[in-house]
Design an enzyme around this catalytic site. Sequence first.
Site, PDB file in Angstrom:
ATOM      1  N   LYS A  73       0.808  -1.226   0.000  1.00  0.00           N
ATOM      2  CA  LYS A  73       0.000   0.000   0.000  1.00  0.00           C
ATOM      3  C   LYS A  73       0.843   1.279   0.000  1.00  0.00           C
ATOM      4  O   LYS A  73       0.515   2.249  -0.665  1.00  0.00           O
ATOM      5  CB  LYS A  73      -0.937   0.013   1.215  1.00  0.00           C
ATOM      6  CG  LYS A  73      -2.051  -1.034   1.141  1.00  0.00           C
ATOM      7  CD  LYS A  73      -2.947  -0.929   2.361  1.00  0.00           C
ATOM      8  CE  LYS A  73      -4.054  -1.973   2.311  1.00  0.00           C
ATOM      9  NZ  LYS A  73      -5.012  -1.825   3.400  1.00  0.00           N
ATOM     10  N   GLY A 133      -6.007   3.060  18.440  1.00  0.00           N
ATOM     11  CA  GLY A 133      -5.027   2.578  17.465  1.00  0.00           C
ATOM     12  C   GLY A 133      -4.514   3.690  16.581  1.00  0.00           C
ATOM     13  O   GLY A 133      -5.174   4.734  16.414  1.00  0.00           O
TER      14      GLY A 133
HETATM   15  P1  NAD Z   1      -1.238  -2.248  11.912  1.00  0.00           P
HETATM   16  O1  NAD Z   1      -0.227  -3.308  12.184  1.00  0.00           O
HETATM   17  O2  NAD Z   1      -0.920  -1.148  10.983  1.00  0.00           O
HETATM   18  O3  NAD Z   1      -1.697  -1.590  13.297  1.00  0.00           O
HETATM   19  C1  NAD Z   1      -1.968  -2.361  14.433  1.00  0.00           C
HETATM   20  C2  NAD Z   1      -2.461  -1.451  15.556  1.00  0.00           C
HETATM   21  O4  NAD Z   1      -2.839  -2.286  16.670  1.00  0.00           O
HETATM   22  C3  NAD Z   1      -1.403  -0.477  16.077  1.00  0.00           C
HETATM   23  O5  NAD Z   1      -2.044   0.732  16.446  1.00  0.00           O
HETATM   24  C4  NAD Z   1      -0.878  -1.206  17.331  1.00  0.00           C
HETATM   25  O6  NAD Z   1      -0.340  -0.310  18.279  1.00  0.00           O
HETATM   26  C5  NAD Z   1      -2.161  -1.827  17.834  1.00  0.00           C
HETATM   27  N1  NAD Z   1      -1.967  -2.981  18.736  1.00  0.00           N
HETATM   28  C6  NAD Z   1      -1.639  -4.239  18.395  1.00  0.00           C
HETATM   29  N2  NAD Z   1      -1.583  -5.011  19.483  1.00  0.00           N
HETATM   30  C7  NAD Z   1      -1.887  -4.213  20.544  1.00  0.00           C
HETATM   31  C8  NAD Z   1      -2.019  -4.425  21.932  1.00  0.00           C
HETATM   32  N3  NAD Z   1      -1.814  -5.616  22.489  1.00  0.00           N
HETATM   33  N4  NAD Z   1      -2.376  -3.379  22.711  1.00  0.00           N
HETATM   34  C9  NAD Z   1      -2.622  -2.170  22.183  1.00  0.00           C
HETATM   35  N5  NAD Z   1      -2.530  -1.905  20.856  1.00  0.00           N
HETATM   36  C10 NAD Z   1      -2.161  -2.917  20.058  1.00  0.00           C
HETATM   37  O7  NAD Z   1      -2.529  -3.043  11.417  1.00  0.00           O
HETATM   38  P2  NAD Z   1      -3.818  -2.459  10.656  1.00  0.00           P
HETATM   39  O8  NAD Z   1      -3.697  -2.703   9.225  1.00  0.00           O
HETATM   40  O9  NAD Z   1      -4.075  -1.095  11.158  1.00  0.00           O
HETATM   41  O10 NAD Z   1      -4.942  -3.453  11.201  1.00  0.00           O
HETATM   42  C11 NAD Z   1      -5.412  -3.386  12.535  1.00  0.00           C
HETATM   43  C12 NAD Z   1      -6.559  -4.394  12.692  1.00  0.00           C
HETATM   44  O11 NAD Z   1      -7.630  -3.995  11.832  1.00  0.00           O
HETATM   45  C13 NAD Z   1      -6.177  -5.822  12.266  1.00  0.00           C
HETATM   46  O12 NAD Z   1      -6.701  -6.712  13.210  1.00  0.00           O
HETATM   47  C14 NAD Z   1      -6.859  -6.005  10.935  1.00  0.00           C
HETATM   48  O13 NAD Z   1      -7.271  -7.338  10.719  1.00  0.00           O
HETATM   49  C15 NAD Z   1      -8.074  -5.103  11.089  1.00  0.00           C
HETATM   50  N6  NAD Z   1      -8.556  -4.600   9.795  1.00  0.00           N
HETATM   51  C16 NAD Z   1      -9.838  -4.866   9.471  1.00  0.00           C
HETATM   52  C17 NAD Z   1     -10.334  -4.435   8.265  1.00  0.00           C
HETATM   53  C18 NAD Z   1     -11.750  -4.759   7.888  1.00  0.00           C
HETATM   54  O14 NAD Z   1     -12.073  -4.671   6.699  1.00  0.00           O
HETATM   55  N7  NAD Z   1     -12.612  -5.065   8.830  1.00  0.00           N
HETATM   56  C19 NAD Z   1      -9.516  -3.685   7.383  1.00  0.00           C
HETATM   57  C20 NAD Z   1      -8.199  -3.397   7.774  1.00  0.00           C
HETATM   58  C21 NAD Z   1      -7.728  -3.870   8.997  1.00  0.00           C
END
Ligand code: NAD
Length: 301
Positions: A73, A133
């Site tokens: 991305k 987040g």
């Molecule tokens: P990313 O790796 O860019 O970000 C992860 C985030 O989670 C960060 O802010 C990190 O600090 C936080 N985090 C992780 N473990 C943590 C913990 N134990 N305590 C506190 N904060 C914690 O990932 P992303 O792409 O932003 O995705 C985040 C989530 O969103 C994933 O689970 C992904 O599957 C989900 N997501 C869902 C959709 C959808 O269509 N529903 C789309 C994109 C992402």
Amino acid sequence: MDTRISGNTKLLGVIGTPIKHSGSPVMYNFCFDYYGMDCVYLAFECDESQVKDTLAAMRRLNMKGANVTMPCKKEAARNMDKLSPAAKFVGAVNTIVNDSGVLTGHMTDGMGVVLDLRDHGHSVADKDIVLLGAGGAAMAIMVQCALDGAKSVTVFNRSAAGVAKAKAIGENVREDGIICKMDFHLLSESERMHERIRHADILIQATSVGMRPVQDGVSLVTDMSVFHEKLVVYDVIYNPAVTKLMEDALAHGCKEENVIGGKGMLLWQGAGAFKLFTGLEMPTQELKAFLAGREAMERKI
Ligand code: NAD
């Protein structure tokens, strides 16, 4: 072989790796069939080092458009001819539209949440929003909420680096003249976080906390007194369908129709991309029915 493919069929696709599990080909090809459009959508393995070549191929083959997923991305955003406001602020692209060789990058992940909320009867305009987040999904959501008129977005994140990154994006948004109060804190400021949620209109959980299999059964919200019948709770996690946060919200006063999981985000970010590709609304009701039927059939097999 699909009999509708002709010499004039336009190609679209999704790029990223791993890509074989992607649900996008089924989703978009259903919509092309629905409208009788002469288009086909395929999945292509592509890592970051292959993005430039893939974009050159898009131009060379006159592909109509593409979606971009992990880990491409950001690299895609660095190689676009133009960027939408959301893609520019976030520095990442999940949708590319090819207009006679000019590639415009868009970011519809945040739109996925805003449109899903709308589908459930909630607008982000003039609302106070708490966002948990500062990862890729969270930043796309923050920017889209600001672009769509949220009154305030308060971000809480685990790391100071994430807080600083979110703050920098927020400053760029405001410098562009978008009016939205944004502030940024660490998740460790637990008392402040719970207080902000208590007074918010919408809580959006956009970390991976709660996701199966590693972080299942946990929630960042630990004070149950923050939940009330007017609070809308949105969790981006779609596996499990009901997260610990959602269970807690439902058990402590939030209305069922105001507690929403991330399944619809996938569909609605696709609807945003489909509109950019074709100018048409995605037939979401028909698509939901088709996907539910497919899921039921797969469970039987
Ligand atoms: P990313 O790796 O860019 O970000 C992860 C985030 O989670 C960060 O802010 C990190 O600090 C936080 N985090 C992780 N473990 C943590 C913990 N134990 N305590 C506190 N904060 C914690 O990932 P992303 O792409 O932003 O995705 C985040 C989530 O969103 C994933 O689970 C992904 O599957 C989900 N997501 C869902 C959709 C959808 O269509 N529903 C789309 C994109 C992402």
